[in-house]
Scaffold this motif. Sequence first.
Motif, PDB file in Angstrom:
ATOM      1  N   SER A 187      37.266  54.145  36.937  1.00 42.62           N
ATOM      2  CA  SER A 187      37.011  52.778  37.416  1.00 42.62           C
ATOM      3  C   SER A 187      36.437  51.801  36.380  1.00 42.62           C
ATOM      4  O   SER A 187      37.197  51.102  35.737  1.00 42.62           O
ATOM      5  N   GLU A 188      35.136  51.764  36.192  1.00 41.83           N
ATOM      6  CA  GLU A 188      34.533  50.707  35.369  1.00 41.83           C
ATOM      7  C   GLU A 188      35.020  50.744  33.926  1.00 41.83           C
ATOM      8  O   GLU A 188      34.996  49.746  33.232  1.00 41.83           O
ATOM      9  N   ARG A 199      38.016  51.666  32.782  1.00 38.15           N
ATOM     10  CA  ARG A 199      39.452  51.763  32.536  1.00 38.15           C
ATOM     11  C   ARG A 199      39.952  50.688  31.586  1.00 38.15           C
ATOM     12  O   ARG A 199      40.805  50.950  30.748  1.00 38.15           O
ATOM     13  N   ARG A 208      42.655  54.691  36.624  1.00 41.27           N
ATOM     14  CA  ARG A 208      41.849  54.263  37.768  1.00 41.27           C
ATOM     15  C   ARG A 208      40.694  55.212  38.053  1.00 41.27           C
ATOM     16  O   ARG A 208      39.669  54.810  38.579  1.00 41.27           O
ATOM     17  N   PRO A 237      46.451  50.736  32.996  1.00 41.83           N
ATOM     18  CA  PRO A 237      45.307  50.416  33.855  1.00 41.83           C
ATOM     19  C   PRO A 237      45.361  51.193  35.176  1.00 41.83           C
ATOM     20  O   PRO A 237      44.333  51.492  35.753  1.00 41.83           O
ATOM     21  N   GLU A 238      46.569  51.529  35.634  1.00 38.27           N
ATOM     22  CA  GLU A 238      46.697  52.274  36.884  1.00 38.27           C
ATOM     23  C   GLU A 238      46.393  53.757  36.656  1.00 38.27           C
ATOM     24  O   GLU A 238      45.762  54.394  37.489  1.00 38.27           O
ATOM     25  N   LEU A 239      46.846  54.284  35.513  1.00 40.35           N
ATOM     26  CA  LEU A 239      46.604  55.706  35.226  1.00 40.35           C
ATOM     27  C   LEU A 239      45.123  55.998  35.054  1.00 40.35           C
ATOM     28  O   LEU A 239      44.653  57.080  35.366  1.00 40.35           O
TER      29      LEU A 239
END
Lengths: 336, 382
Positions: free
Chosen positions: A282-283, A285, A279, A275-277
């Motif tokens: 955005s919407e 991910r 980013r 989820p961080e990679l």
Amino acid sequence: MPQIVKNALENSPLILFLAALVAAPFVISNQYVLQIMIFIGIYVILAQSLNLLNGYIGLIAIGHAGFYGIGAYTSAMLTVDMGAPFEVAFLAAGLVAGAFGWALGRPTLRLEGIYLALATLGFNIIVWLVLLNWNGFTGGPLGIKDIPRPSVFGWEVDTRIENYFFVLAVVAVVVFTMARLVNSRFGRALVAIREDQLAAAAMGVNVTRYKVQAFVISAFYAGIAGACYAHSVRYISPDSFTMLESFILLAILALGGSGNMIGPIVGAAILIAIPELFRAVSEYRMLLYGLVLIIVMQVRPQGLFGGHHYDLRLRLFDRRQRKAYRGDVFLPPEAM
Amino acid sequence: MKRFETSSIGRRGGLSAFAAAVLAVAASLAPNGSHAQETVKFGVSLPITGDMAEFGSFIRNGIELAIDQANAKGGLDGKMVELVIEDSRGDPREAVLVAERFVANDEILLEIGDFTSSASMAAAPVYEAAGMAQISPTASHPDFSGLGDNMVRVMAIQKAESQYLARWAVQDMGKQKIATIYTNDDWGVQASASFADEVKALGADVLTEEGITPGEKDFAAVVTKIKNMGPDAVFIAGHSAETGAILAQSRRARLQTQFLNSGAPRSPELLELAGSAAEGIAGVALYFPENPDPVSKAFTDAYVAKYEKTPNLFAALGYDAGLLALQGASAAGGKRSAVAPAIFQLSDFVGVTGGFDYTASRDPVKTYNRTVVRDGEWVMSE
């Protein structure tokens, strides 16, 4: 070649990996990346804990966030409300979670499959509702704030780097003890139960007793993970211990592969980092997150490292036992 | 045996490959060097995906409107303001990571968010340690503003609203036997407790305080229990969905009394859900679209022009958070640690949701507008 050099060579990947983890915070100055790695560490503990049940003994437990929450609240309440020393609270987090594991395990572990799954799910919901509603005791939805940082026998874990090393140390101890545990007679009994409960019982394995013991140990480790979370983030509320967390843990095992030591580690690293990679998009991910899971399930239904026994190469510590399981019980399931 | 050896080699390679992958990922996450500063960046941490995405999108629109207007007028002391929006899903763990991300990025001056109190409070120690202002449009937890020197609250504290409603019910409506129903989250607990305390202080009776689990649908048990107590007013601290369902189920249970609400101010969803059962419910609003007040009207018109839909309280709070951030940033002169102190020097902040003097307190108290539902519409009450 002398034996010790041979051993060192054989263990070199593990040694290199550990060295990389120890060196990481000095190379990576970014606190954000360190924080991600701290969370990965906490989820490695949780995934290892759940792996003992879902992977090794074949119990389907889907409410593990309940024990995680009990651990976090135990440690937070002991340090904040009663001023207990961190070392005591930390250990108590595991012990109290373990006690709940025993209380839940005793009556429910005679259940099988979906019935046990439902019982554990129900337990998770009960824990969440109690944390949420027992305002006078747990602080209810207001949560617990100002949780002290860890302080271990005089070592004040104040900075992010120290926190990283603290969690890394806990993870190392958990993974090491877990590896020793599943490689022991106890671990082989668990696998025997997983493969064929009746045959195991016929061989003299006390099925219910082993199940309860595994459940208590697993809950203990989940409680420890909870304490790590509480003292790392320093504010907890019931939001963090919902069924969603339990499902993330199941996804980690499904992705990484259960029933071995490497799968949960890889699964936790990937599922927490993804989820961080993503980013940048955005919407979308969380959509990609789901997509990765679906693709892995299509390509490797048993999980990335599933279906084989990866043992972290602990040969260095006990060659005799390793030989024993190499021969029989630990063959990959499809070989049986 | 053969098989094992094969897998043994594969495993060794796999582990090294994994170690390499971890380092590669870590390297790619590191900041890619800073370039010349022609812009000022504000971090925004909100639920963009997940259950709370709807609230997040209103707040985000409000913030973007405030920033766009400022940029159209020449920006912040000649520099354009740019928003760096990150999704927290309202999850405390993700909010902490977003906080770390913002703090690690030297270009980001301050942060606006998060939506829930628990996400805001989990991230607060990170912002506090970095001396970065954390301006939450909506955090309602009583302890949020006291967590450090950099936590800024935009929303009026719930206590003031509950007390206002209690005085309205007891002093103006003359109600003497009052029950409360609240959603059991940090906000609802506060709303109900402050309301009940004020009712008791005014000499009226609180029959019961009933908590409901957020997201629950069936409130028959609570409604029946309250009906049997014969209240002359019921205070509901709940958002549109819960309040609408409670009103509809009260109608079915023939519980007829004066309802008051906090948490669904002038909500059209509530009217849709409850239908005619919403008739007569009273509530207060910090923001409502028909407000003729010039600040409020200018915001509403600009919002409708930009997004082609009617704003709500969350959009207004987002806009106010944006205004507050701009004023703080302007006074701070680009220094992170100076933003929050600059905001706490504002004695006459004027926002859409009302003005406030931040030198007096960090917990805003604002003026309320009384509204009731008449003939299926929210109207101002006299």
